[in-house]
Write an enzyme that holds these catalytic residues in place. Structure first.
Site, PDB file in Angstrom:
ATOM      1  N   THR A  85       0.859  -1.175   0.000  1.00  0.00           N
ATOM      2  CA  THR A  85       0.000   0.000   0.000  1.00  0.00           C
ATOM      3  C   THR A  85       0.901   1.233   0.000  1.00  0.00           C
ATOM      4  O   THR A  85       2.091   1.120   0.286  1.00  0.00           O
ATOM      5  CB  THR A  85      -0.893   0.038   1.265  1.00  0.00           C
ATOM      6  OG1 THR A  85      -0.037  -0.127   2.400  1.00  0.00           O
ATOM      7  CG2 THR A  85      -1.915  -1.083   1.241  1.00  0.00           C
ATOM      8  N   LYS A  86       0.349   2.396  -0.334  1.00  0.00           N
ATOM      9  CA  LYS A  86       1.202   3.579  -0.480  1.00  0.00           C
ATOM     10  C   LYS A  86       1.850   3.992   0.834  1.00  0.00           C
ATOM     11  O   LYS A  86       3.021   4.298   0.891  1.00  0.00           O
ATOM     12  CB  LYS A  86       0.397   4.748  -1.071  1.00  0.00           C
ATOM     13  CG  LYS A  86       1.229   6.010  -1.313  1.00  0.00           C
ATOM     14  CD  LYS A  86       2.342   5.796  -2.336  1.00  0.00           C
ATOM     15  CE  LYS A  86       3.299   6.945  -2.430  1.00  0.00           C
ATOM     16  NZ  LYS A  86       4.530   6.586  -3.165  1.00  0.00           N
ATOM     17  N   VAL A  87       1.045   4.041   1.892  1.00  0.00           N
ATOM     18  CA  VAL A  87       1.600   4.461   3.174  1.00  0.00           C
ATOM     19  C   VAL A  87       1.786   3.230   4.054  1.00  0.00           C
ATOM     20  O   VAL A  87       0.833   2.489   4.293  1.00  0.00           O
ATOM     21  CB  VAL A  87       0.675   5.476   3.869  1.00  0.00           C
ATOM     22  CG1 VAL A  87       1.243   5.867   5.233  1.00  0.00           C
ATOM     23  CG2 VAL A  87       0.507   6.717   2.994  1.00  0.00           C
TER      24      VAL A  87
END
Lengths: 339, 339
Positions: free
Chosen positions: B333-335
């Site tokens: 996931t991005k973060v």
């Protein structure tokens, strides 16, 4: 390799007596100079004793530990300012020119310099103000085993000398626990067998045992040809976790302490995705996750001295299972001299 | 990913103007406090900007750089003494709790704390005394590209502010060279194609470009599933070189500077053993060793800002060649919020 790694409990037992006066003197110099940073120059296996130092000297002695970037001394010839630091060189042979170059720069700058080496007549020993001799005896196998244990024990002794309290008493109990760990050989050999046909794996741990994950992965690379990639449990989630697909082998060192719950959570998640888990642990809930080897109890800060023994045996038996000779790894010589 | 990495020259060009006053203020504080150690908390891609900092701040500014071991703050709650250090947190999102925990401990101890982040309202930005905003704009691709360039550029700016001289003038020329590097895409795509069916490789470099090797390997892991293992040229010879057999892919970043001759020597040795070499270099004798991509000239200390662009493009095109979507890597996931 098999013979030498089995000598480790004796090596550590002897070191705890013989190296004590030297280590106490180094601790006294650290206190006197108000040192708060330790720079460590090391390569390969010795660099993993430096990783252990980051955790033990940080958590128990409040010291910031910086791994040296030896090329700044040996290649670029623009070393940073070390003069307020303790600069430690760790090397089995004491003969890698890049590690020697860091110590020479540091001594020239007036820093406190210490060599931890198995050869008290080596260039590294001569380049430093003080020595902590590892006294592991000749190590003939190319893959270092007992000298790693001696290096980790010497770092633990430095921490104990700085912290005081009952740290040395805890250390004194370790050789016995190491002997118990060596008796796990049959379990370890059976677990190793399951990777006989794999090409790659990751090795995970966090905190103190991150050093063990790094050294386990290096032994696997050296003697089995398995591309074993070590990660801290946290770093692994920032990208490399993308590698894990069904059937991918994940090795974990998961021993009791504040980092255990987070590691179990990650291993469980990877297991649910179909990863094949092999876990070295003293904790029942970690061992329940997959194929496991149950480690004997030991205080967490000393656990890397115990967990690495089954890991080394694992690499040894996996080499045999893959039809390789662990005493004759490809492309390697005992002393590596990098500049 | 392809769109965002192509924005990197504009991002760096803007940063060189917008971040200048903040970076000069940080440099003034470093001088005033007589700081000689920098502790850096970072994860994943951002940790490779920290690797760059070890070399650039060490060689050009005389600073010892220690990567933080964030678990000592976030998990063990026994941080070392940071109070005489500059403690730098580097994070695209500014939201990983372990990185924030290091800055919070450091600030509590009275250390000089700085956040380099792409989100000026993040927890990390709030935890630090000063901020250096990366201003890279929204990054939607999961694999970070332009924010890595912004982080490396921000570190280079800090070095320039500390060193003075013509460092900022040299930096000002970089966005143009980055644009030239992006034009190498066809060569890069052709080289990437040759790894379409491989499972693993190693990525080698030394000195400044070691950061590039680490980040290239991470991109390969994230978007192509290739188990890419990065090593400094020196560390590789202390064990992992045992992995190399005929046909094994070896990627090298080998640019002009004091470390080049040693790297060429190693790559040549590996080539003689049958390794398949792919080299990113500005030097004819390195490019002559195997499949190569010729990089434009730039001062060595700034070369990581240029070499990573073809490396990122390489990962992108290799993902396509393997039938994968580089914008949708597995398991990520991005973060990433690790504690």
């Amino acid at each position: 390799m098999r013979t030498e790694l089995a000598e480790s409990p004796d090596v550590v037992e002897r070191l705890l007596v013989d190296a004590r006066p030297g280590v106490e003197a180094i601790a006294a110099a650290v206190r006197q100079r108000d040192v708060d940073v330790v720079v460590i120059a090391a390569r390969g296996t010795s660099d993993h004793a430096a990783v252990y130092a980051q955790y033990v000297l940080g958590a128990r002695n409040g010291l910031v530990v910086a791994p040296a970037t030896p090329s700044l001394s040996s290649v670029y010839r623009t070393p940073p300012r070390f003069d307020r630091a303790l600069v430690l060189g760790i090397s089995q042979s004491g003969r890698s020119p890049d590690v020697v170059a860091v110590l020479a720069d540091a001594r020239r700058q007036g820093a406190l310099t210490v060599a931890m080496t198995n050869d008290s007549a080596s260039e590294l020993a001569r380049a430093a103000d003080s020595r902590s001799d590892l006294g592991a005896g000749p190590e003939l196998a190319i893959a270092a085993t007992k000298t790693y244990l001696a290096e980790v024990a010497a770092v633990a002794m430095l921490s104990a000398a700085l912290s005081g309290g009952d740290a040395f008493a805890q250390l004194a109990a370790v050789p016995h626990v190491m002997r118990v760990a060596l008796e796990l050989e049959d379990d370890v050999a059976a677990a190793a067998q399951t990777l006989a046909d794999d090409d790659a794996c990751v090795v995970l741990a966090r905190g103190y045992q991150y050093a063990t994950a790094r050294e386990w992965a290096l032994k696997l690379k050296e003697v089995t040809g398995l591309l074993a990639d070590p990660y801290s449990v946290a770093d692994f989630q920032h990208g490399p976790i993308a590698l894990v697909e069904a059937g991918f082998p994940v090795l974990g060192v998961a021993t009791s302490g504040p980092a255990l719950a987070g590691e179990i959570e990650l291993l469980e998640r990877l297991g649910n995705r179909g990863a094949r888990l092999i876990v070295l642990s003293d904790a029942a809930d970690a061992l329940a996750l997959g194929a496991g080897v149950q480690l004997p109890d030991v205080p967490e800060w000393l656990s890397p001295l115990v967990a690495i023994l089954p890991a080394q045996l694992f690499a040894y038996h996996l080499a045999l299972a893959r039809g390789l000779d662990p005493d004759a790894p490809r492309n390697l010589t005992k002393v590596t001299r990098t500049t």
